[in-house]
Write a protein that holds these residues in place. Structure first.
Motif, PDB file in Angstrom:
ATOM      1  N   ILE A 195       0.838  -1.212   0.000  1.00 40.85           N
ATOM      2  CA  ILE A 195       0.000   0.000   0.000  1.00 40.85           C
ATOM      3  C   ILE A 195       0.867   1.254   0.000  1.00 40.85           C
ATOM      4  O   ILE A 195       0.618   2.204  -0.759  1.00 40.85           O
ATOM      5  CB  ILE A 195      -0.954   0.009   1.217  1.00 40.85           C
ATOM      6  CG1 ILE A 195      -1.905  -1.191   1.169  1.00 40.85           C
ATOM      7  CG2 ILE A 195      -1.766   1.311   1.246  1.00 40.85           C
ATOM      8  CD1 ILE A 195      -2.792  -1.228  -0.047  1.00 40.85           C
ATOM      9  N   ALA A 196       1.878   1.284   0.842  1.00 35.26           N
ATOM     10  CA  ALA A 196       2.756   2.452   0.916  1.00 35.26           C
ATOM     11  C   ALA A 196       3.478   2.676  -0.418  1.00 35.26           C
ATOM     12  O   ALA A 196       3.641   3.825  -0.861  1.00 35.26           O
ATOM     13  CB  ALA A 196       3.768   2.270   2.044  1.00 35.26           C
ATOM     14  N   ILE A 197       3.898   1.582  -1.064  1.00 33.72           N
ATOM     15  CA  ILE A 197       4.580   1.700  -2.361  1.00 33.72           C
ATOM     16  C   ILE A 197       3.642   2.308  -3.397  1.00 33.72           C
ATOM     17  O   ILE A 197       4.032   3.196  -4.169  1.00 33.72           O
ATOM     18  CB  ILE A 197       5.069   0.313  -2.828  1.00 33.72           C
ATOM     19  CG1 ILE A 197       6.187  -0.197  -1.922  1.00 33.72           C
ATOM     20  CG2 ILE A 197       5.564   0.371  -4.270  1.00 33.72           C
ATOM     21  CD1 ILE A 197       6.597  -1.627  -2.196  1.00 33.72           C
ATOM     22  N   LEU A 198       2.392   1.858  -3.416  1.00 33.29           N
ATOM     23  CA  LEU A 198       1.420   2.370  -4.391  1.00 33.29           C
ATOM     24  C   LEU A 198       1.074   3.835  -4.130  1.00 33.29           C
ATOM     25  O   LEU A 198       0.865   4.610  -5.068  1.00 33.29           O
ATOM     26  CB  LEU A 198       0.142   1.516  -4.366  1.00 33.29           C
ATOM     27  CG  LEU A 198       0.313   0.070  -4.855  1.00 33.29           C
ATOM     28  CD1 LEU A 198      -0.996  -0.707  -4.706  1.00 33.29           C
ATOM     29  CD2 LEU A 198       0.768   0.044  -6.315  1.00 33.29           C
ATOM     30  N   VAL A 199       1.009   4.237  -2.846  1.00 31.28           N
ATOM     31  CA  VAL A 199       0.753   5.647  -2.514  1.00 31.28           C
ATOM     32  C   VAL A 199       1.901   6.517  -3.024  1.00 31.28           C
ATOM     33  O   VAL A 199       1.681   7.604  -3.583  1.00 31.28           O
ATOM     34  CB  VAL A 199       0.560   5.823  -0.993  1.00 31.28           C
ATOM     35  CG1 VAL A 199       0.561   7.313  -0.630  1.00 31.28           C
ATOM     36  CG2 VAL A 199      -0.739   5.182  -0.537  1.00 31.28           C
ATOM     37  N   SER A 200       3.140   6.052  -2.851  1.00 31.44           N
ATOM     38  CA  SER A 200       4.297   6.830  -3.318  1.00 31.44           C
ATOM     39  C   SER A 200       4.277   6.956  -4.843  1.00 31.44           C
ATOM     40  O   SER A 200       4.618   8.017  -5.389  1.00 31.44           O
ATOM     41  CB  SER A 200       5.593   6.178  -2.854  1.00 31.44           C
ATOM     42  OG  SER A 200       5.831   4.946  -3.517  1.00 31.44           O
ATOM     43  N   ARG A 201       3.882   5.883  -5.547  1.00 29.87           N
ATOM     44  CA  ARG A 201       3.768   5.948  -7.007  1.00 29.87           C
ATOM     45  C   ARG A 201       2.721   6.986  -7.428  1.00 29.87           C
ATOM     46  O   ARG A 201       2.901   7.705  -8.415  1.00 29.87           O
ATOM     47  CB  ARG A 201       3.386   4.577  -7.570  1.00 29.87           C
ATOM     48  CG  ARG A 201       4.525   3.568  -7.599  1.00 29.87           C
ATOM     49  CD  ARG A 201       4.002   2.183  -7.964  1.00 29.87           C
ATOM     50  NE  ARG A 201       3.308   2.181  -9.235  1.00 29.87           N
ATOM     51  CZ  ARG A 201       3.885   1.963 -10.418  1.00 29.87           C
ATOM     52  NH1 ARG A 201       5.192   1.725 -10.471  1.00 29.87           N
ATOM     53  NH2 ARG A 201       3.176   1.966 -11.528  1.00 29.87           N
ATOM     54  N   LEU A 202       1.642   7.068  -6.664  1.00 29.36           N
ATOM     55  CA  LEU A 202       0.575   8.024  -6.962  1.00 29.36           C
ATOM     56  C   LEU A 202       1.067   9.461  -6.836  1.00 29.36           C
ATOM     57  O   LEU A 202       0.792  10.308  -7.705  1.00 29.36           O
ATOM     58  CB  LEU A 202      -0.599   7.778  -6.005  1.00 29.36           C
ATOM     59  CG  LEU A 202      -1.842   8.658  -6.163  1.00 29.36           C
ATOM     60  CD1 LEU A 202      -2.470   8.465  -7.538  1.00 29.36           C
ATOM     61  CD2 LEU A 202      -2.857   8.330  -5.075  1.00 29.36           C
ATOM     62  N   VAL A 203       1.810   9.739  -5.784  1.00 25.47           N
ATOM     63  CA  VAL A 203       2.333  11.105  -5.567  1.00 25.47           C
ATOM     64  C   VAL A 203       3.286  11.489  -6.701  1.00 25.47           C
ATOM     65  O   VAL A 203       3.212  12.606  -7.250  1.00 25.47           O
ATOM     66  CB  VAL A 203       3.048  11.188  -4.201  1.00 25.47           C
ATOM     67  CG1 VAL A 203       3.776  12.528  -4.064  1.00 25.47           C
ATOM     68  CG2 VAL A 203       2.057  10.997  -3.072  1.00 25.47           C
ATOM     69  N   VAL A 204       4.169  10.562  -7.084  1.00 32.48           N
ATOM     70  CA  VAL A 204       5.128  10.838  -8.158  1.00 32.48           C
ATOM     71  C   VAL A 204       4.398  11.063  -9.484  1.00 32.48           C
ATOM     72  O   VAL A 204       4.789  11.920 -10.286  1.00 32.48           O
ATOM     73  CB  VAL A 204       6.144   9.687  -8.282  1.00 32.48           C
ATOM     74  CG1 VAL A 204       7.055   9.899  -9.490  1.00 32.48           C
ATOM     75  CG2 VAL A 204       6.980   9.577  -7.020  1.00 32.48           C
ATOM     76  N   SER A 205       3.329  10.323  -9.724  1.00 32.28           N
ATOM     77  CA  SER A 205       2.546  10.481 -10.963  1.00 32.28           C
ATOM     78  C   SER A 205       1.927  11.874 -11.056  1.00 32.28           C
ATOM     79  O   SER A 205       1.923  12.495 -12.125  1.00 32.28           O
ATOM     80  CB  SER A 205       1.442   9.418 -11.039  1.00 32.28           C
ATOM     81  OG  SER A 205       1.988   8.125 -11.146  1.00 32.28           O
ATOM     82  N   VAL A 206       1.416  12.378  -9.931  1.00 36.88           N
ATOM     83  CA  VAL A 206       0.824  13.728  -9.916  1.00 36.88           C
ATOM     84  C   VAL A 206       1.878  14.770 -10.290  1.00 36.88           C
ATOM     85  O   VAL A 206       1.640  15.657 -11.132  1.00 36.88           O
ATOM     86  CB  VAL A 206       0.227  14.042  -8.528  1.00 36.88           C
ATOM     87  CG1 VAL A 206      -0.170  15.518  -8.445  1.00 36.88           C
ATOM     88  CG2 VAL A 206      -0.974  13.157  -8.251  1.00 36.88           C
ATOM     89  N   LEU A 207       3.058  14.672  -9.694  1.00 34.88           N
ATOM     90  CA  LEU A 207       4.140  15.628  -9.985  1.00 34.88           C
ATOM     91  C   LEU A 207       4.607  15.514 -11.440  1.00 34.88           C
ATOM     92  O   LEU A 207       4.921  16.526 -12.084  1.00 34.88           O
ATOM     93  CB  LEU A 207       5.318  15.377  -9.042  1.00 34.88           C
ATOM     94  CG  LEU A 207       5.044  15.612  -7.549  1.00 34.88           C
ATOM     95  CD1 LEU A 207       6.254  15.213  -6.708  1.00 34.88           C
ATOM     96  CD2 LEU A 207       4.676  17.074  -7.293  1.00 34.88           C
ATOM     97  N   THR A 208       4.619  14.290 -11.978  1.00 34.76           N
ATOM     98  CA  THR A 208       5.034  14.076 -13.367  1.00 34.76           C
ATOM     99  C   THR A 208       4.080  14.739 -14.346  1.00 34.76           C
ATOM    100  O   THR A 208       4.503  15.396 -15.306  1.00 34.76           O
ATOM    101  CB  THR A 208       5.122  12.570 -13.670  1.00 34.76           C
ATOM    102  OG1 THR A 208       6.056  11.966 -12.788  1.00 34.76           O
ATOM    103  CG2 THR A 208       5.559  12.341 -15.108  1.00 34.76           C
ATOM    104  N   VAL A 209       2.784  14.585 -14.113  1.00 32.71           N
ATOM    105  CA  VAL A 209       1.782  15.179 -15.007  1.00 32.71           C
ATOM    106  C   VAL A 209       1.856  16.699 -14.962  1.00 32.71           C
ATOM    107  O   VAL A 209       1.741  17.371 -15.995  1.00 32.71           O
ATOM    108  CB  VAL A 209       0.367  14.682 -14.638  1.00 32.71           C
ATOM    109  CG1 VAL A 209      -0.697  15.439 -15.423  1.00 32.71           C
ATOM    110  CG2 VAL A 209       0.250  13.185 -14.904  1.00 32.71           C
ATOM    111  N   ILE A 210       2.063  17.265 -13.779  1.00 32.98           N
ATOM    112  CA  ILE A 210       2.224  18.722 -13.659  1.00 32.98           C
ATOM    113  C   ILE A 210       3.423  19.184 -14.490  1.00 32.98           C
ATOM    114  O   ILE A 210       3.359  20.199 -15.205  1.00 32.98           O
ATOM    115  CB  ILE A 210       2.406  19.135 -12.180  1.00 32.98           C
ATOM    116  CG1 ILE A 210       1.107  18.896 -11.400  1.00 32.98           C
ATOM    117  CG2 ILE A 210       2.830  20.604 -12.076  1.00 32.98           C
ATOM    118  CD1 ILE A 210       1.237  19.094  -9.898  1.00 32.98           C
ATOM    119  N   SER A 211       4.510  18.430 -14.436  1.00 36.14           N
ATOM    120  CA  SER A 211       5.707  18.763 -15.216  1.00 36.14           C
ATOM    121  C   SER A 211       5.423  18.708 -16.720  1.00 36.14           C
ATOM    122  O   SER A 211       5.866  19.581 -17.479  1.00 36.14           O
ATOM    123  CB  SER A 211       6.835  17.791 -14.866  1.00 36.14           C
ATOM    124  OG  SER A 211       7.915  17.921 -15.749  1.00 36.14           O
TER     125      SER A 211
END
Length: 540
Positions: A195-211
């Motif tokens: 679960i923690a790994i998937l949450v971290s992937r979600l946060v990184v995905s949000v920052l990637t799309v903003i970029s």
């Protein structure tokens, strides 16, 4: 490889430099992903075990399936934007952006709605144990949200790729991969789970799309002013142009992602992990080929719009020859070092002899899938959507049916065979053959250019690796000898390509690239050896 797109030297060099930078950044993105997986996979297997690794791969496959479908829709957007861009039609370009916003919004709503309905049945669908059932529902929702966010990232990617700025998207993807990997390793070391790994992937995905949105606005300020446009005709057109690519990607999903779910339904979760691991090893080869050559599609699209048939014919043959050289030699190196690769990735928990036969079969359809990329891109860009759609749908259906039938008879080897048979038929007997026929390339010429010219390199590299295995027998080869032999293989195959396969302009381009690299280290100015020729004959 030499590519000619415009009659003017300025236009050619601009497009050429973007394509080359895209290839190099694509290779960098690929190697970053390989290194990350080499580090992470053994850690996950060691800390979580094969069963939990199987569950991790299962949800990772689900995320990649949804993201792959999004990429399928994006192909249609790139096709339309590249076409309008090549004709300098800014009005149609901007209108297409508005339609794309509405289109992606509708698809995102559909995915979220379906996942909400399916979520309660996830443990039953995947035949999960009581231990895994507790986290499955939460993990499923996290994967869906992550996929939808990444899905929205394809919208600005479409704009960047339509301008041939693959370098931007590749660098962004590399950063996303590295940050996700560091977070995953950190969380695993601190004792956190899936679960923690998937949450971290979600946060990184949000920052990637903003970029990605920021980059799209930087090169095209009007992108920020685009507003959703609910046009039934526009959405229908975008869907129709994307439908072939979508079906082809679904065929790829059946070949590389659905297999894990089929194995989970009939075999154990540990076998899901083992098969997915083998598949992932060989997917690096097809992923590398895709990253290097992802600029093919907009190039073929521009050639089709400008009706430059001779250029298309030349580019098709040279890209096919290069892909066969690249894919064939990568697969030979992997199989030559296979026992050591499996021992390292599984920390010695899996006997490589049990996985050799599935590995050989997977290598076969990996080679076939990579080699058909130029033919597939050419046919799609040239309007052969229906042909590709029908053949891909039939292939996917046969693949799934054969896999379900054979897995019950011969286990994971049946899954691999069920994938190999229909895909080899579609790739070589249908897609490549039809592209050659359309471009008026004889079977004899294609075989000579693509296969026979690469044969000396295959024999040289493969012969050295076979000699290494013969000398050490069934024991693992010491690392020093492995490095030495593989270095010799690299030198041999590159020499074979340079002297036997490459044409004059490609050799000149290699020499020019070496000069540029040398100039950066020595501080000397690179001499100008002249522009590349516009000779479309394949000669030395």
């Amino acid at each position: 490889m030499a590519i000619w797109l415009n009659q003017t030297n300025e236009g050619y060099m601009s497009e050429h430099s973007r394509f080359i930078s895209g290839m190099l950044s694509g290779a960098g993105a690929f190697f970053a992903k390989v290194v990350v997986n080499i580090v992470i996979i053994p850690v996950i297997i060691k800390l979580l075990g094969l069963d939990d690794f199987g569950l991790y791969v299962l949800f990772l496959n689900l995320s990649e399936i949804l993201i792959t479908l999004g990429a399928g829709f994006t192909t249609g957007l790139i096709h339309r934007l590249s076409h309008h861009h090549s004709l300098n039609d800014s009005a149609s370009f901007n209108e297409q952006l508005g339609v794309a916003q509405s289109f992606y919004g509708l698809i995102a709503i559909l995915i979220i709605g379906l996942s909400w309905v399916i979520n309660p049945s996830v443990p039953q669908i995947f035949h999960l144990s009581a231990k895994h059932t507790e986290i499955a529902s939460v993990a499923f929702l996290l994967v869906i949200v992550d996929a939808v966010i990444n899905f929205w990232g394809f919208y600005p990617q479409g704009v960047l790729k339509a301008h041939s700025l693959y370098k931007n998207t590749n660098i962004t993807e590399t950063v996303q991969t590295l940050v996700s990997a560091l977070l995953t390793l950190g969380l695993l070391m601190m004792g956190y789970g899936l679960i923690a790994i998937l949450v971290s992937r979600l946060v990184v995905s949000v920052l990637t799309v903003i970029s990605l949105y920021w980059q799209a606005i930087s090169i095209m300020p009007e992108f920020s002013k685009a507003r959703p446009k609910l046009s039934v005709h526009g959405i229908k057109d975008l869907f129709s142009i994307s439908f072939y690519s979508l079906i082809q990607r679904i065929s790829g999903i059946v070949a590389h992602r659905i297999d894990g779910f089929v194995i989970a339904a009939f075999l154990s979760m540990s076998e899901v992990g083992i098969y997915s691991l083998i598949l992932r090893i060989f997917s690096y080869v097809s992923g590398f080929a895709t990253k290097l050559m992802e600029g093919m599609f907009p190039i073929f699209t521009r050639m089709a719009a400008q009706d430059t048939r001779e250029k298309s014919r030349f580019f098709f043959l040279r890209s096919s020859t290069f892909l066969n050289f690249l894919t064939g030699n990568c697969l030979i190196v992997i199989m030559g070092n296979y026992p050591e690769i499996i021992a390292f990735l599984t920390t010695g928990k899996v006997d490589y002899q049990q996985t050799v036969l599935p590995a050989v079969i997977i290598a076969g359809f990996t080679w076939s899938g990579s080699l058909q990329m130029p033919a597939s891109n050419y046919l799609f860009a040239s309007g052969w959507h229906r042909f590709q759609t029908i053949t891909s749908m039939i292939t996917a259906a046969l693949n799934l049916g054969l896999s379900i039938l054979l897995v019950q008879q011969i286990g994971v080897t049946g899954i691999a065979l069920g994938t190999l048979i229909p895909h080899v038929i579609q790739h070589n007997l249908l897609t490549v053959f039809w592209a050659c026929k359309s471009l008026e390339i004889s079977v004899r010429e294609y075989i000579f250019q693509v296969y026979l010219k690469n044969l000396p390199g295959f024999l040289a590299g493969g012969g050295l690796l076979l000699l290494m295995r013969y000398c050490f027998g069934s024991t693992h080869v010491p690392l020093v000898y492995q490095l030495l032999v593989n270095a010799l293989v690299f030198i041999l195959v590159v020499a074979c390509w340079y002297f036997l396969v490459a044409i004059r302009d490609e050799r000149q381009m290699c020499y020019s690239t070496i000069q540029k690299i040398s100039a950066k280290f020595t501080g000397k100015k690179k001499q100008n050896y002249g522009a590349l020729t516009e000779d479309y004959s394949i000669t030395h």
